[in-house]
Enzyme design. Structure first.
Site, PDB file in Angstrom:
ATOM      1  N   CYS A   2       5.639  -5.811 109.341  1.00 18.75           N
ATOM      2  CA  CYS A   2       7.021  -6.171 109.057  1.00 18.75           C
ATOM      3  C   CYS A   2       7.652  -6.743 110.324  1.00 18.75           C
ATOM      4  O   CYS A   2       7.499  -6.208 111.411  1.00 18.75           O
ATOM      5  CB  CYS A   2       7.890  -5.007 108.578  1.00 18.75           C
ATOM      6  SG  CYS A   2       7.341  -4.321 107.033  1.00 18.75           S
ATOM      7  N   ARG A  28       3.508 -10.796 111.347  1.00 19.70           N
ATOM      8  CA  ARG A  28       3.676  -9.352 111.192  1.00 19.70           C
ATOM      9  C   ARG A  28       3.693  -8.917 109.728  1.00 19.70           C
ATOM     10  O   ARG A  28       3.724  -7.725 109.425  1.00 19.70           O
ATOM     11  CB  ARG A  28       4.975  -8.899 111.865  1.00 19.70           C
ATOM     12  CG  ARG A  28       4.982  -9.171 113.352  1.00 19.70           C
ATOM     13  CD  ARG A  28       6.255  -8.665 113.961  1.00 19.70           C
ATOM     14  NE  ARG A  28       6.332  -7.220 113.900  1.00 19.70           N
ATOM     15  CZ  ARG A  28       5.882  -6.404 114.826  1.00 19.70           C
ATOM     16  NH1 ARG A  28       5.309  -6.902 115.895  1.00 19.70           N
ATOM     17  NH2 ARG A  28       5.981  -5.111 114.699  1.00 19.70           N
ATOM     18  N   TRP A  73       5.506  -6.495 105.058  1.00 19.25           N
ATOM     19  CA  TRP A  73       4.132  -6.092 104.760  1.00 19.25           C
ATOM     20  C   TRP A  73       4.298  -4.782 103.989  1.00 19.25           C
ATOM     21  O   TRP A  73       4.646  -3.760 104.567  1.00 19.25           O
ATOM     22  CB  TRP A  73       3.341  -5.875 106.053  1.00 19.25           C
ATOM     23  CG  TRP A  73       1.878  -5.669 105.825  1.00 19.25           C
ATOM     24  CD1 TRP A  73       0.910  -6.621 105.773  1.00 19.25           C
ATOM     25  CD2 TRP A  73       1.210  -4.404 105.646  1.00 19.25           C
ATOM     26  NE1 TRP A  73      -0.318  -6.048 105.559  1.00 19.25           N
ATOM     27  CE2 TRP A  73      -0.173  -4.693 105.474  1.00 19.25           C
ATOM     28  CE3 TRP A  73       1.622  -3.073 105.598  1.00 19.25           C
ATOM     29  CZ2 TRP A  73      -1.121  -3.696 105.269  1.00 19.25           C
ATOM     30  CZ3 TRP A  73       0.675  -2.079 105.388  1.00 19.25           C
ATOM     31  CH2 TRP A  73      -0.676  -2.404 105.233  1.00 19.25           C
ATOM     32  N   ASN A  99      11.541  -1.504 109.501  1.00 18.63           N
ATOM     33  CA  ASN A  99      10.092  -1.538 109.712  1.00 18.63           C
ATOM     34  C   ASN A  99       9.658  -0.103 109.979  1.00 18.63           C
ATOM     35  O   ASN A  99      10.275   0.580 110.794  1.00 18.63           O
ATOM     36  CB  ASN A  99       9.781  -2.448 110.924  1.00 18.63           C
ATOM     37  CG  ASN A  99       8.340  -2.381 111.361  1.00 18.63           C
ATOM     38  OD1 ASN A  99       7.464  -1.983 110.603  1.00 18.63           O
ATOM     39  ND2 ASN A  99       8.079  -2.780 112.587  1.00 18.63           N
ATOM     40  N   GLY A 100       8.605   0.361 109.290  1.00 20.35           N
ATOM     41  CA  GLY A 100       8.143   1.740 109.488  1.00 20.35           C
ATOM     42  C   GLY A 100       8.035   2.448 108.159  1.00 20.35           C
ATOM     43  O   GLY A 100       8.035   1.807 107.100  1.00 20.35           O
ATOM     44  N   GLU A 471     -17.859  -7.019 115.453  1.00 21.05           N
ATOM     45  CA  GLU A 471     -16.673  -7.874 115.582  1.00 21.05           C
ATOM     46  C   GLU A 471     -16.871  -9.190 114.821  1.00 21.05           C
ATOM     47  O   GLU A 471     -15.937  -9.696 114.186  1.00 21.05           O
ATOM     48  CB  GLU A 471     -16.382  -8.128 117.069  1.00 21.05           C
ATOM     49  CG  GLU A 471     -15.369  -9.211 117.380  1.00 21.05           C
ATOM     50  CD  GLU A 471     -13.985  -8.989 116.767  1.00 21.05           C
ATOM     51  OE1 GLU A 471     -13.710  -7.885 116.298  1.00 21.05           O
ATOM     52  OE2 GLU A 471     -13.204  -9.961 116.749  1.00 21.05           O
ATOM     53  N   LYS A 475     -14.388 -10.737 111.992  1.00 22.13           N
ATOM     54  CA  LYS A 475     -13.805 -12.091 112.049  1.00 22.13           C
ATOM     55  C   LYS A 475     -14.091 -12.850 110.765  1.00 22.13           C
ATOM     56  O   LYS A 475     -13.198 -13.461 110.186  1.00 22.13           O
ATOM     57  CB  LYS A 475     -14.412 -12.824 113.230  1.00 22.13           C
ATOM     58  CG  LYS A 475     -13.714 -13.415 114.341  1.00 22.13           C
ATOM     59  CD  LYS A 475     -12.356 -13.101 114.833  1.00 22.13           C
ATOM     60  CE  LYS A 475     -11.637 -11.908 114.416  1.00 22.13           C
ATOM     61  NZ  LYS A 475     -11.041 -11.002 115.261  1.00 22.13           N
ATOM     62  N   GLU A 478     -12.251 -11.209 107.616  1.00 18.24           N
ATOM     63  CA  GLU A 478     -10.785 -11.234 107.538  1.00 18.24           C
ATOM     64  C   GLU A 478     -10.219 -12.627 107.290  1.00 18.24           C
ATOM     65  O   GLU A 478      -9.180 -12.755 106.661  1.00 18.24           O
ATOM     66  CB  GLU A 478     -10.132 -10.572 108.754  1.00 18.24           C
ATOM     67  CG  GLU A 478     -10.263 -11.295 110.059  1.00 18.24           C
ATOM     68  CD  GLU A 478      -9.588 -10.554 111.227  1.00 18.24           C
ATOM     69  OE1 GLU A 478      -8.635  -9.798 111.012  1.00 18.24           O
ATOM     70  OE2 GLU A 478     -10.042 -10.761 112.368  1.00 18.24           O
ATOM     71  N   HIS A 494     -33.512   0.995 108.222  1.00 18.51           N
ATOM     72  CA  HIS A 494     -33.107   2.264 107.605  1.00 18.51           C
ATOM     73  C   HIS A 494     -32.223   2.067 106.382  1.00 18.51           C
ATOM     74  O   HIS A 494     -31.480   2.972 106.001  1.00 18.51           O
ATOM     75  CB  HIS A 494     -32.431   3.141 108.664  1.00 18.51           C
ATOM     76  CG  HIS A 494     -33.299   3.379 109.850  1.00 18.51           C
ATOM     77  ND1 HIS A 494     -34.418   4.174 109.801  1.00 18.51           N
ATOM     78  CD2 HIS A 494     -33.267   2.859 111.097  1.00 18.51           C
ATOM     79  CE1 HIS A 494     -35.019   4.162 110.978  1.00 18.51           C
ATOM     80  NE2 HIS A 494     -34.344   3.369 111.780  1.00 18.51           N
ATOM     81  N   LYS A 588      -0.708  -8.529 111.732  1.00 14.90           N
ATOM     82  CA  LYS A 588      -1.253  -8.524 113.095  1.00 14.90           C
ATOM     83  C   LYS A 588      -1.001  -7.218 113.824  1.00 14.90           C
ATOM     84  O   LYS A 588      -1.844  -6.708 114.529  1.00 14.90           O
ATOM     85  CB  LYS A 588      -0.651  -9.679 113.890  1.00 14.90           C
ATOM     86  CG  LYS A 588      -1.215  -9.732 115.299  1.00 14.90           C
ATOM     87  CD  LYS A 588      -1.337 -11.113 115.807  1.00 14.90           C
ATOM     88  CE  LYS A 588      -2.138 -11.182 117.080  1.00 14.90           C
ATOM     89  NZ  LYS A 588      -3.573 -10.962 116.846  1.00 14.90           N
TER      90      LYS A 588
HETATM   91  C1  G6P Z   1      -4.843  -5.408 113.489  1.00 18.30           C
HETATM   92  C2  G6P Z   1      -5.150  -6.833 113.899  1.00 18.30           C
HETATM   93  C3  G6P Z   1      -6.412  -6.867 114.748  1.00 18.30           C
HETATM   94  C4  G6P Z   1      -6.268  -5.948 115.942  1.00 18.30           C
HETATM   95  C5  G6P Z   1      -5.893  -4.527 115.517  1.00 18.30           C
HETATM   96  C6  G6P Z   1      -5.477  -3.702 116.709  1.00 18.30           C
HETATM   97  O1  G6P Z   1      -5.795  -4.951 112.593  1.00 18.30           O
HETATM   98  O2  G6P Z   1      -5.313  -7.650 112.755  1.00 18.30           O
HETATM   99  O3  G6P Z   1      -6.629  -8.184 115.196  1.00 18.30           O
HETATM  100  O4  G6P Z   1      -7.476  -5.903 116.650  1.00 18.30           O
HETATM  101  O5  G6P Z   1      -4.779  -4.551 114.632  1.00 18.30           O
HETATM  102  O6  G6P Z   1      -4.296  -4.246 117.243  1.00 18.30           O
HETATM  103  P1  G6P Z   1      -3.876  -4.149 118.744  1.00 18.30           P
HETATM  104  O7  G6P Z   1      -2.579  -4.890 118.818  1.00 18.30           O
HETATM  105  O8  G6P Z   1      -3.730  -2.691 119.043  1.00 18.30           O
HETATM  106  O9  G6P Z   1      -4.944  -4.778 119.561  1.00 18.30           O
END
Ligand code: G6P
Length: 593
Positions: A2, A28, A73, A99-100, A471, A475, A478, A494, A588
């Site tokens: 948010c 956000r 969000w 927000n929260g 990772e 990527k 997502e 396994h 994000k």
């Molecule tokens: C969300 C974002 C990721 C990020 C994660 C942790 O899931 O989409 O890209 O790695 O949060 O966020 P931070 O701001 O703590 O790195």
């Protein structure tokens, strides 16, 4: 999660200004948006489902000098126009964005209902304007009523409120970020936002609201106070270094590609750390009894890679734990323990919770963050900034490589080889600059075209390439929604190998290291079952059906190996018609647990 943006000041285009600012916070949350302003003395609310980027800010040009806005969000209540913020009191005089999560919203809502309040949405937020309305039965002071209302809330919140009969903007914070931007000069005023990019076009002078604090502004001045006691607080004004240009997309079609390309410079900026400070931190790690690495999502994968950096480069055992799991480790924490938290935003709820647990045991916290002045940056005992500049795309790219660079530098410092570490990393930064040339990017685009209709994609790695395999999967999943999974090469036998069929694409991350032969053997096992092997490695090996060349970067190999996968993920998304900057269901900055 948010985005909030509010403005009060001498400008008469507050409606347009907040809608424009909100567009800078869309990362956000982007399931719905809304705004409230007072063009003719009474509050007008506009809200809808969909993206704020599709909204014309000129449509809110009616003259007014006070407005609030929100991009959502969803947590409580589905994605509907009705659930979008702002929410109003029964009399329509109070508008609130939030927000929260209000944890005690159930009982509060029931109590308000018995007092005759009616609710139109399924959100937890809607109780807030009604609580303020109740408080206003006892006071004509709007700020005092907001104070009384937010005191009743349990949970995390950032709240911004306005009233028909007041020229003041009132903001309150507990757990979710709120930053004040002070605009000086002829068009004096104040912005309040969840993150700095919202008002970077207008000012770089900021004041951070801390938990348990509120701010009240009529546009000419601002008053900070403690929510619980009402006592006044003084706040320092801080000039931030980010420029509005850094936060813009420029000629790039998407932020994600812009940020991937910025790694030509951002890795070198991450290495540019104060030597003395790094050595002090290395000493703190050396002396700690129990060192933990904690982060979420992509930042968590940087922590996991650092686990290998510390072990291989410095012979030091550290413990990686995802932030959301860290709480359960409290038994191992002592005052002599050190918790290294890694976060791009510096606001992730689970990381903040991990810090709280660490502090409750008297342990020290070192934060490796990107956003200066974020809660994690301000609350840690020691801090290091990765200097990546604003990261806007939801999928983290340049922040990850910045985190990896800083953590590797610490590992070298720990081994008494800080200079060597700096050399390795600066050479790597130069290699990244060469690697990200148009021809290289074009080749990855073609590979993405070839892979775009695949059902599954597997990625394997060993040692420090194992977290990069995980990772890589994040990527790809997502942004492109292709089913991708990362594994430690040795684990395939396994179970996961049962999923390999003729032509299944498998990406193999390799380096010129002690585990190279092992991972190539794993690739051979996959190939024997029909897999199409895409090697990411400094050298071409026989087992590869396709080869993505990367520099030989010694301990910095994870940094160079992940970059082509970022590019590939980007083009996979684009070739499948998805917007990589706004993946579905994601946000994000995850400010709820
Ligand atoms: C969300 C974002 C990721 C990020 C994660 C942790 O899931 O989409 O890209 O790695 O949060 O966020 P931070 O701001 O703590 O790195």
């Amino acid at each position: 999660m948010c985005g909030i943006f509010g403005y009060v000041g001498s400008r008469r285009d507050a409606g347009t200004l907040v809608v424009e600012g909100l567009k800078n916070l869309e990362y956000r949350g982007y399931d719905s948006w809304g705004m409230a302003y007072k063009p003719n003395g009474s509050i007008v609310v506009r809200k809808d489902i969909g993206k704020i980027s599709d909204v014309r800010s000129e449509d809110f040009g009616a003259p007014c000098s006070l407005a609030i806005a929100h991009t959502r969000w969803a947590t409580h209540g589905g994605v509907t126009q009705c659930n979008a913020h702002p929410h109003l009191s029964c009399d329509g005089k109070i508008a609130v964005v939030h927000n929260g999560i209000v944890e005690n919203y159930g009982p509060l809502r029931d109590a308000l209902k018995t007092k005759g309040h009616t609710f139109l949405s399924q959100t937890d937020t809607e109780i807030i304007p009604h609580l303020i309305e109740e408080e206003m039965k006892n006071t004509a002071d709007f700020a005092a009523a907001v104070r009384g209302a937010v005191r009743k809330l349990d949970g995390r919140f950032a709240v911004v409120a306005m009233h028909t009969d007041s020229q003041s903007l009132v903001a309150a914070r507990n757990g979710s970020p709120l930053i004040i931007g002070a605009i000086k000069g002829a068009t004096q005023g104040y912005c309040v936002a969840s993150d700095i990019p919202a008002f970077l076009e207008h000012t770089r002078t900021v004041q951070y609201l801390d938990d348990g604090e509120m701010a009240v502004s009529d546009g000419r001045g601002i008053l900070f106070s403690d929510i619980a006691t009402g006592a006044e607080r003084t706040k320092r004004e801080i000039e931030i270094t980010w420029s509005p240009e850094q936060a813009r997309k420029g000629d790039f079609e998407h932020y994600m590609l812009k940020e991937i390309m910025e790694q030509k410079e951002s890795v070198a900026r991450a290495v540019n750390q104060n030597e003395e400070q790094i050595l002090t931190l290395a000493k703190a790690i050396q002396e700690a009894r129990g060192t933990f690495l904690v982060g979420c999502g992509t930042a968590g994968k940087a922590c996991m890679a650092a686990d290998y950096f510390f072990s291989v480069v410095a012979g030091k055992h550290v413990n990686y734990t995802p932030a959301s799991e860290f709480k359960l480790y409290h038994r191992f924490l002592k005052p002599e323990s050190l918790v290294i938290v890694v976060s791009q935003s510096g606001e992730t709820a689970d990381v903040l919770e991990a810090m709280r647990v660490a502090k409750s045991k008297g342990s020290k916290v070192l934060a490796v963050v990107n956003v200066e002045g974020s809660t994690i940056h301000r609350d840690a005992d020691y801090t290091l900034l990765i200097n990546a500049g604003p990261e806007r795309a939801v999928a983290s790219t340049k922040a990850l490589t910045g985190q990896l660079a800083v953590l590797l530098l610490i590992a070298y410092a720990l081994a008494g080889k800080l200079r060597d570490g700096r050399t390795v990393l600066l050479e790597t930064a130069a290699e990244i600059n060469d690697m990200l040339n148009p021809r290289y990017v074009e080749r990855l685009k073609k590979l993405a075209e070839k892979l775009k209709d695949c059902r599954d994609l597997f990625i394997i790695g060993k040692g420090w390439n194992y977290p990069m395999a995980l990772e890589s999967a994040i990527k790809i999943q997502e942004v492109s929604y292709v089913h991708a999974e990362g594994f430690a090469g040795g684990e395939l036998k396994h179970g996961p190998i049962a999923l390999i069929e003729q032509g299944t694409p498998c990406i193999v991350l390799a380096g010129e290291d002690e585990v190279q032969q092992d991972i190539l053997n794993n690739a051979t096992e996959l190939k024997a079952r029909g897999a199409f092997i895409i090697g990411v490695a400094p050298r071409k090996h026989e087992v590869f059906d396709a080869w993505i060349k990367v520099p030989d970067a010694a301990a910095a190999q994870p940094i160079v190996n992940i970059i082509p996968i970022q590019v590939l993920s980007y083009f996979l998304a684009v070739s499948r018609g998805k917007n990589p900057d706004m993946p579905r269901n994601l946000a994000k900055s995850v400010t709820v647990k």
